[in-house]
Design an enzyme around this catalytic site. Structure first.
Site, PDB file in Angstrom:
ATOM      1  N   ASP A  86       0.855  -1.189   0.000  1.00  0.00           N
ATOM      2  CA  ASP A  86       0.000   0.000   0.000  1.00  0.00           C
ATOM      3  C   ASP A  86       0.889   1.236   0.000  1.00  0.00           C
ATOM      4  OD1 ASP A  86      -1.973  -1.868   0.267  1.00  0.00           O
ATOM      5  OD2 ASP A  86      -2.546  -1.300   2.305  1.00  0.00           O
ATOM      6  N   ASP A  90     -15.661  -3.467  -0.172  1.00  0.00           N
ATOM      7  CA  ASP A  90     -15.163  -3.199   1.176  1.00  0.00           C
ATOM      8  C   ASP A  90     -16.364  -2.962   2.078  1.00  0.00           C
ATOM      9  OD1 ASP A  90     -12.740  -3.162  -0.175  1.00  0.00           O
ATOM     10  OD2 ASP A  90     -12.738  -0.984  -0.367  1.00  0.00           O
TER      11      ASP A  90
END
Length: 240
Positions: free
Chosen positions: A12, A132
Protein backbone atom coordinates in the site's frame (compact mmCIF):
# COMPACT_ATOMS: atom_id res chain seq x y z
CA UNK A 1 -5.99 -16.95 -11.40
CA UNK A 2 -5.25 -18.67 -8.09
CA UNK A 3 -4.70 -22.38 -8.86
CA UNK A 4 -4.00 -22.96 -5.18
CA UNK A 5 -4.75 -20.83 -2.14
CA UNK A 6 -2.31 -17.92 -1.94
CA UNK A 7 -1.10 -15.47 0.67
CA UNK A 8 -0.69 -12.19 -1.21
CA UNK A 9 1.47 -9.44 0.35
CA UNK A 10 0.06 -5.93 0.24
CA UNK A 11 2.15 -3.00 -0.95
CA UNK A 12 0.00 0.00 0.00
CA UNK A 13 1.52 3.30 -1.13
CA UNK A 14 1.09 6.82 0.18
CA UNK A 15 3.39 9.68 -0.82
CA UNK A 16 5.58 7.11 -2.62
CA UNK A 17 6.20 5.11 0.53
CA UNK A 18 4.80 1.81 1.77
CA UNK A 19 2.35 2.32 4.61
CA UNK A 20 -0.20 0.37 6.58
CA UNK A 21 -3.33 2.07 7.88
CA UNK A 22 -5.70 1.07 10.66
CA UNK A 23 -9.21 0.66 9.19
CA UNK A 24 -8.17 2.76 6.20
CA UNK A 25 -8.03 6.01 8.19
CA UNK A 26 -5.57 8.73 7.31
CA UNK A 27 -3.29 9.63 10.18
CA UNK A 28 -3.02 6.03 11.43
CA UNK A 29 -0.26 5.05 9.03
CA UNK A 30 2.95 3.23 9.87
CA UNK A 31 5.62 3.65 7.20
CA UNK A 32 7.70 0.77 5.81
CA UNK A 33 10.00 2.33 3.23
CA UNK A 34 10.46 2.09 -0.51
CA UNK A 35 7.75 0.29 -2.55
CA UNK A 36 10.16 -1.38 -4.96
CA UNK A 37 12.31 -2.72 -2.14
CA UNK A 38 9.21 -4.06 -0.39
CA UNK A 39 7.96 -5.72 -3.58
CA UNK A 40 11.31 -7.35 -4.23
CA UNK A 41 11.53 -8.57 -0.64
CA UNK A 42 8.13 -10.28 -0.85
CA UNK A 43 9.10 -11.97 -4.09
CA UNK A 44 12.37 -13.14 -2.56
CA UNK A 45 10.27 -14.68 0.22
CA UNK A 46 8.21 -16.56 -2.36
CA UNK A 47 5.22 -14.37 -3.25
CA UNK A 48 3.54 -15.31 -6.54
CA UNK A 49 1.26 -12.26 -6.58
CA UNK A 50 1.58 -8.69 -5.32
CA UNK A 51 -1.34 -6.54 -4.21
CA UNK A 52 -0.61 -2.86 -4.91
CA UNK A 53 -2.81 -0.03 -3.68
CA UNK A 54 -2.38 3.67 -4.45
CA UNK A 55 -3.89 5.04 -1.24
CA UNK A 56 -3.64 8.63 -2.41
CA UNK A 57 -5.63 7.58 -5.46
CA UNK A 58 -8.23 5.82 -3.32
CA UNK A 59 -8.79 8.89 -1.18
CA UNK A 60 -8.42 11.63 -3.78
CA UNK A 61 -9.48 9.87 -6.99
CA UNK A 62 -6.14 10.61 -8.63
CA UNK A 63 -3.26 8.15 -8.98
CA UNK A 64 -0.40 9.92 -7.21
CA UNK A 65 1.91 6.90 -6.89
CA UNK A 66 2.01 6.04 -10.59
CA UNK A 67 5.79 6.33 -10.78
CA UNK A 68 6.21 3.89 -7.89
CA UNK A 69 3.83 1.45 -9.60
CA UNK A 70 5.77 1.75 -12.86
CA UNK A 71 9.01 1.06 -11.00
CA UNK A 72 7.54 -2.09 -9.45
CA UNK A 73 6.25 -3.32 -12.80
CA UNK A 74 9.74 -2.85 -14.25
CA UNK A 75 11.36 -4.68 -11.34
CA UNK A 76 9.19 -7.78 -10.83
CA UNK A 77 8.01 -10.79 -12.82
CA UNK A 78 4.99 -11.99 -10.84
CA UNK A 79 1.28 -11.27 -11.10
CA UNK A 80 0.41 -7.73 -10.02
CA UNK A 81 -3.05 -6.52 -9.05
CA UNK A 82 -3.50 -2.78 -8.59
CA UNK A 83 -6.19 -0.60 -7.08
CA UNK A 84 -6.67 2.97 -5.95
CA UNK A 85 -7.73 5.90 -8.10
CA UNK A 86 -8.72 3.90 -11.18
CA UNK A 87 -11.88 5.74 -12.15
CA UNK A 88 -12.36 5.19 -15.90
CA UNK A 89 -12.17 2.34 -18.40
CA UNK A 90 -9.32 4.15 -20.17
CA UNK A 91 -7.35 4.29 -16.90
CA UNK A 92 -7.82 0.56 -16.45
CA UNK A 93 -7.01 -0.35 -20.05
CA UNK A 94 -3.84 1.73 -19.98
CA UNK A 95 -2.69 -0.06 -16.83
CA UNK A 96 -3.48 -3.47 -18.27
CA UNK A 97 -1.55 -2.66 -21.44
CA UNK A 98 1.32 -1.44 -19.25
CA UNK A 99 1.62 -4.84 -17.60
CA UNK A 100 -0.74 -4.86 -14.63
CA UNK A 101 -2.44 -8.29 -14.53
CA UNK A 102 -5.60 -7.23 -12.70
CA UNK A 103 -7.13 -3.84 -12.00
CA UNK A 104 -9.07 -3.44 -8.77
CA UNK A 105 -12.17 -1.30 -9.10
CA UNK A 106 -14.14 -0.11 -6.10
CA UNK A 107 -15.83 3.26 -6.37
CA UNK A 108 -15.79 3.19 -10.18
CA UNK A 109 -17.55 -0.19 -10.30
CA UNK A 110 -20.19 0.90 -7.81
CA UNK A 111 -20.91 4.17 -9.62
CA UNK A 112 -20.82 2.62 -13.10
CA UNK A 113 -21.20 -1.19 -13.03
CA UNK A 114 -21.01 -1.42 -16.82
CA UNK A 115 -17.36 -0.39 -16.65
CA UNK A 116 -16.61 -3.95 -15.53
CA UNK A 117 -18.07 -5.46 -18.70
CA UNK A 118 -16.42 -2.79 -20.87
CA UNK A 119 -12.93 -3.57 -19.57
CA UNK A 120 -13.52 -7.33 -19.48
CA UNK A 121 -14.50 -7.36 -23.13
CA UNK A 122 -10.97 -6.32 -24.07
CA UNK A 123 -9.11 -8.01 -21.19
CA UNK A 124 -11.15 -11.00 -19.98
CA UNK A 125 -10.89 -11.85 -16.27
CA UNK A 126 -8.78 -8.75 -15.65
CA UNK A 127 -11.18 -6.88 -13.36
CA UNK A 128 -11.20 -7.54 -9.62
CA UNK A 129 -14.12 -5.72 -8.04
CA UNK A 130 -13.37 -4.45 -4.56
CA UNK A 131 -16.21 -4.80 -2.09
CA UNK A 132 -15.16 -3.20 1.18
CA UNK A 133 -17.78 -3.76 3.86
CA UNK A 134 -18.42 -2.33 7.29
CA UNK A 135 -21.43 -3.35 9.37
CA UNK A 136 -22.62 -5.45 6.43
CA UNK A 137 -22.67 -2.61 3.88
CA UNK A 138 -20.30 -1.84 1.00
CA UNK A 139 -18.25 1.36 1.35
CA UNK A 140 -16.71 3.56 -1.35
CA UNK A 141 -14.46 6.63 -1.68
CA UNK A 142 -11.66 5.33 0.47
CA UNK A 143 -14.09 3.77 2.97
CA UNK A 144 -15.70 7.13 3.70
CA UNK A 145 -19.18 6.61 2.22
CA UNK A 146 -21.69 3.79 2.70
CA UNK A 147 -23.68 2.53 -0.29
CA UNK A 148 -26.23 0.38 1.53
CA UNK A 149 -25.31 -2.54 -0.75
CA UNK A 150 -25.07 -6.08 0.59
CA UNK A 151 -21.64 -7.46 -0.37
CA UNK A 152 -22.84 -10.95 -1.34
CA UNK A 153 -25.60 -9.55 -3.55
CA UNK A 154 -23.17 -7.08 -5.09
CA UNK A 155 -20.66 -9.85 -5.81
CA UNK A 156 -23.31 -11.77 -7.74
CA UNK A 157 -24.07 -8.70 -9.82
CA UNK A 158 -20.43 -8.18 -10.78
CA UNK A 159 -19.95 -11.83 -11.63
CA UNK A 160 -22.78 -11.42 -14.15
CA UNK A 161 -20.90 -8.42 -15.59
CA UNK A 162 -17.83 -10.64 -16.23
CA UNK A 163 -15.67 -9.64 -13.27
CA UNK A 164 -12.73 -12.00 -12.94
CA UNK A 165 -12.62 -11.93 -9.14
CA UNK A 166 -13.93 -10.22 -6.02
CA UNK A 167 -11.74 -8.59 -3.40
CA UNK A 168 -13.68 -8.62 -0.14
CA UNK A 169 -12.28 -6.45 2.63
CA UNK A 170 -13.78 -6.66 6.09
CA UNK A 171 -13.30 -3.06 7.23
CA UNK A 172 -14.55 -3.89 10.73
CA UNK A 173 -11.30 -5.75 11.43
CA UNK A 174 -8.94 -4.28 8.80
CA UNK A 175 -5.53 -3.23 10.12
CA UNK A 176 -6.25 -4.14 13.73
CA UNK A 177 -4.43 -7.48 13.74
CA UNK A 178 -7.05 -8.86 16.12
CA UNK A 179 -8.26 -11.75 14.00
CA UNK A 180 -10.71 -12.36 11.17
CA UNK A 181 -14.46 -12.75 10.88
CA UNK A 182 -15.43 -15.77 8.84
CA UNK A 183 -19.15 -15.31 8.21
CA UNK A 184 -18.91 -12.21 5.97
CA UNK A 185 -16.21 -13.84 3.82
CA UNK A 186 -18.08 -17.13 3.57
CA UNK A 187 -21.29 -15.36 2.46
CA UNK A 188 -19.49 -13.70 -0.43
CA UNK A 189 -17.51 -16.81 -1.40
CA UNK A 190 -20.65 -18.93 -1.48
CA UNK A 191 -22.52 -16.38 -3.59
CA UNK A 192 -20.24 -16.57 -6.64
CA UNK A 193 -18.20 -19.01 -8.71
CA UNK A 194 -15.35 -16.57 -9.43
CA UNK A 195 -12.43 -16.32 -6.99
CA UNK A 196 -12.95 -14.31 -3.82
CA UNK A 197 -9.86 -12.79 -2.24
CA UNK A 198 -10.23 -11.98 1.45
CA UNK A 199 -8.62 -9.08 3.28
CA UNK A 200 -8.78 -7.69 6.78
CA UNK A 201 -7.82 -8.68 10.30
CA UNK A 202 -5.21 -11.37 9.66
CA UNK A 203 -2.87 -11.65 12.65
CA UNK A 204 -1.77 -15.31 12.65
CA UNK A 205 -1.25 -18.29 10.38
CA UNK A 206 -4.38 -19.74 11.96
CA UNK A 207 -6.31 -16.76 10.60
CA UNK A 208 -4.97 -17.60 7.14
CA UNK A 209 -6.09 -21.22 7.48
CA UNK A 210 -9.49 -20.08 8.72
CA UNK A 211 -10.01 -17.87 5.67
CA UNK A 212 -9.05 -20.70 3.35
CA UNK A 213 -11.77 -22.79 4.96
CA UNK A 214 -14.40 -20.14 4.13
CA UNK A 215 -13.88 -20.82 0.43
CA UNK A 216 -11.66 -17.82 -0.28
CA UNK A 217 -9.16 -18.34 -3.11
CA UNK A 218 -6.50 -16.13 -1.54
CA UNK A 219 -5.90 -13.68 1.27
CA UNK A 220 -4.20 -10.31 1.16
CA UNK A 221 -1.99 -9.69 4.18
CA UNK A 222 -0.39 -6.41 5.15
CA UNK A 223 0.28 -5.46 8.77
CA UNK A 224 0.92 -9.00 10.02
CA UNK A 225 3.71 -9.50 7.49
CA UNK A 226 5.23 -6.05 7.91
CA UNK A 227 5.21 -6.33 11.69
CA UNK A 228 6.73 -9.81 11.59
CA UNK A 229 3.81 -11.66 13.18
CA UNK A 230 4.62 -14.44 10.71
CA UNK A 231 6.47 -14.86 7.42
CA UNK A 232 5.29 -16.05 4.03
CA UNK A 233 7.24 -19.24 4.67
CA UNK A 234 5.38 -19.70 7.97
CA UNK A 235 2.09 -19.27 6.14
CA UNK A 236 2.99 -21.81 3.46
CA UNK A 237 4.02 -24.36 6.07
CA UNK A 238 0.80 -23.73 7.96
CA UNK A 239 -1.26 -24.39 4.87
CA UNK A 240 0.35 -27.75 4.04
Amino acid sequence: MFPTFEVVPAVDMQDSEVVQLVQGEKGTETTYGDPVEAAEEWIEQGANTLHLVDLDGAFDGERKNASAVDAILDAVDVDVQLGGGIRTADDALNLLSRGVDRVILGTAAIENPDIVAEISEKYPKSVMVSLDAKDGEVLVSGWTESTGLDPAEAATRYEELAAGAILFTDVDVEGRMEGVQTDPVRRVAEAVEIPVVASGGVATVEDVRTLRETGAAAVVVGSALYQGAFTLADARKGLD
